[in-house]
Design a protein around this motif. Structure first.
Motif, PDB file in Angstrom:
ATOM      1  N   MET A 139       4.679  -3.493   3.551  1.00  0.00           N
ATOM      2  CA  MET A 139       3.269  -3.816   3.400  1.00  0.00           C
ATOM      3  C   MET A 139       2.602  -2.970   2.315  1.00  0.00           C
ATOM      4  N   ARG A 140       2.891  -1.699   2.291  1.00  0.00           N
ATOM      5  CA  ARG A 140       2.270  -0.796   1.318  1.00  0.00           C
ATOM      6  C   ARG A 140       2.546  -1.264  -0.118  1.00  0.00           C
ATOM      7  N   ASP A 141       3.787  -1.666  -0.396  1.00  0.00           N
ATOM      8  CA  ASP A 141       4.147  -2.135  -1.734  1.00  0.00           C
ATOM      9  C   ASP A 141       3.449  -3.443  -2.086  1.00  0.00           C
ATOM     10  N   VAL A 142       3.309  -4.327  -1.099  1.00  0.00           N
ATOM     11  CA  VAL A 142       2.647  -5.605  -1.327  1.00  0.00           C
ATOM     12  C   VAL A 142       1.171  -5.384  -1.665  1.00  0.00           C
ATOM     13  N   ILE A 143       0.515  -4.486  -0.954  1.00  0.00           N
ATOM     14  CA  ILE A 143      -0.895  -4.179  -1.242  1.00  0.00           C
ATOM     15  C   ILE A 143      -1.024  -3.591  -2.638  1.00  0.00           C
ATOM     16  N   GLU A 144      -0.131  -2.695  -2.998  1.00  0.00           N
ATOM     17  CA  GLU A 144      -0.159  -2.088  -4.331  1.00  0.00           C
ATOM     18  C   GLU A 144       0.031  -3.147  -5.423  1.00  0.00           C
ATOM     19  N   LYS A 145       0.999  -4.048  -5.236  1.00  0.00           N
ATOM     20  CA  LYS A 145       1.246  -5.117  -6.219  1.00  0.00           C
ATOM     21  C   LYS A 145       0.039  -6.048  -6.338  1.00  0.00           C
ATOM     22  N   ALA A 146      -0.604  -6.337  -5.209  1.00  0.00           N
ATOM     23  CA  ALA A 146      -1.785  -7.204  -5.230  1.00  0.00           C
ATOM     24  C   ALA A 146      -2.910  -6.552  -6.023  1.00  0.00           C
ATOM     25  N   ARG A 147      -3.114  -5.269  -5.814  1.00  0.00           N
ATOM     26  CA  ARG A 147      -4.167  -4.555  -6.565  1.00  0.00           C
ATOM     27  C   ARG A 147      -3.843  -4.497  -8.049  1.00  0.00           C
ATOM     28  N   GLU A 148      -2.565  -4.298  -8.378  1.00  0.00           N
ATOM     29  CA  GLU A 148      -2.150  -4.307  -9.785  1.00  0.00           C
ATOM     30  C   GLU A 148      -2.394  -5.668 -10.426  1.00  0.00           C
ATOM     31  N   ALA A 149      -2.317  -6.731  -9.619  1.00  0.00           N
ATOM     32  CA  ALA A 149      -2.552  -8.090 -10.104  1.00  0.00           C
ATOM     33  C   ALA A 149      -4.045  -8.436 -10.138  1.00  0.00           C
ATOM     34  N   GLY A 150      -4.907  -7.468  -9.774  1.00  0.00           N
ATOM     35  CA  GLY A 150      -6.346  -7.680  -9.832  1.00  0.00           C
ATOM     36  C   GLY A 150      -6.966  -8.210  -8.558  1.00  0.00           C
TER      37      GLY A 150
END
Length: 86
Positions: free
Chosen positions: A57-68
């Protein structure tokens, strides 16, 4: 929207809001059809696209934030083929 307050003293109080009314629920089954079972997934706030998915989950949230996408809908894809309604 209904609100409930839990706790024995004012310092313990936890306020919980219920989910949106049923009329606002959306079936994400088609959107998540290509996401592996058991994966964590970030869905855009408008509910139209998968922003990121993965095992943590932590990585998915980080990737989502990186995607804006700063406030994505986060859920875990069910293990079965049942409909997922959020």
């Amino acid at each position: 929207m209904l609100r409930f307050t839990f706790g024995r003293s004012p310092a313990d109080k936890l306020e919980v809001s219920t989910m949106a009314p049923a009329a606002n629920m959306k079936n994400f089954s088609d959107l998540l059809a290509q996401v592996p079972s058991g994966a964590w997934v970030a869905i855009s706030q408008d509910g139209l696209r998968v922003v990121a998915f993965g095992p943590e989950m932590r990585d998915v949230i980080e990737k989502a934030r990186e995607a804006g996408e700063n406030d994505p809908i986060i859920t875990r894809v069910p293990q079965s083929n049942m409909a997922l309604i959020l």
